[in-house]
Design an enzyme around this catalytic site. Structure first.
Site: not given
Ligand code: SF4
Length: 229
Positions: A116, A199, A202, A225
């Site tokens: 993701c 986000c 998360c 991330c």
């Molecule tokens: S922080 Fe969570 S929702 Fe955002 S891009 Fe990464 S995995 Fe996806």
């Protein structure tokens, strides 16, 4: 000023000069660091901003009015973050660019966090930086132990850009003082216990006795991330 060829094809040949510039700028103000990078790279310089607070947007736009400031919109940001970014755009006359991922409907956050982040953060950043030679971030040494040696300026071998971290040396107290001196507004979720804001799937609020980034990917074996490698 770095004596280097700032064409994208030749950036990697100036590692020693970039390292020296980072040492020279260690005591410089965040604004002076950004001005230095802009003098060097001009329109090749871009700023990515999470808009979890107003500091980087204020520092960048006061150092170089009109500098491009990019919000990487994962499409899973809190509504409050979008609101806050637009508030700051209007307040500081930001040259705000919102960059979206190529994927639209996948819900990988439910099954594959790395995938993701790769699709919604890393790929858009890669796309942005493929046309740039410099990247300004809000990374600070005080963020996490893994960031405690963050240089002011470095070469990002993955994206082939000069990475500029003007806030690297600022402590949490420095950030708070900067916000008070410049009377900066606060992200509306800070008041609800969110000390690091990404986000919505998360991010959770944290208690006063918890690490400020512990609300990111809570309970998962993940602390970054993938933007800052
Ligand atoms: S922080 Fe969570 S929702 Fe955002 S891009 Fe990464 S995995 Fe996806």
């Amino acid at each position: 000023m770095l004596d280097i060829d700032t064409s994208k094809e030749r950036l990697s040949q100036s590692l020693a000069q970039i390292h020296q510039a980072s040492k020279d700028l260690e005591e410089a103000s965040p604004q002076d660091i950004i001005r230095y990078a802009h003098d060097l790279l001009g329109e090749g310089l871009t700023v990515t901003c999470s808009f979890s607070d107003a500091v980087l947007a204020h520092v960048a736009s006061s150092a170089v009015p009109g500098i491009e400031i990019v919000l990487l919109d994962t499409q899973f940001l809190f509504a409050e973050t979008h609101w806050f970014a637009l508030e700051l755009r209007n307040k500081f006359n930001l040259n705000l660019r919102v960059l979206e991922p190529l994927v639209q409907s996948e819900n990988l956050w439910q099954t594959n966090l790395e995938g993701c982040c790769a699709a919604r953060k890393v790929e858009p950043l890669q796309r942005l930086l493929s046309e740039k030679t410099g990247w300004v971030t809000g990374v600070r040494r005080a963020d996490t132990p893994s960031r405690n040696t963050t240089p002011v300026i470095t070469y990002d071998i993955v994206r082939n850009v000069i990475k500029v971290n003007p806030l690297a040396a600022m402590s949490d107290d420095d950030i708070s003082l900067y916000e008070r001196i410049h009377e900066l507004p606060e992200h509306p979720l800070v008041d609800k216990g969110y000390s690091s804001i990404g986000c919505w799937p998360c991010t959770r609020p944290v208690g006063s006795d918890e690490d400020k980034r512990s609300g990111r990917w809570a309970g998962q074996d993940k602390i970054e991330c993938g933007l800052h490698v």
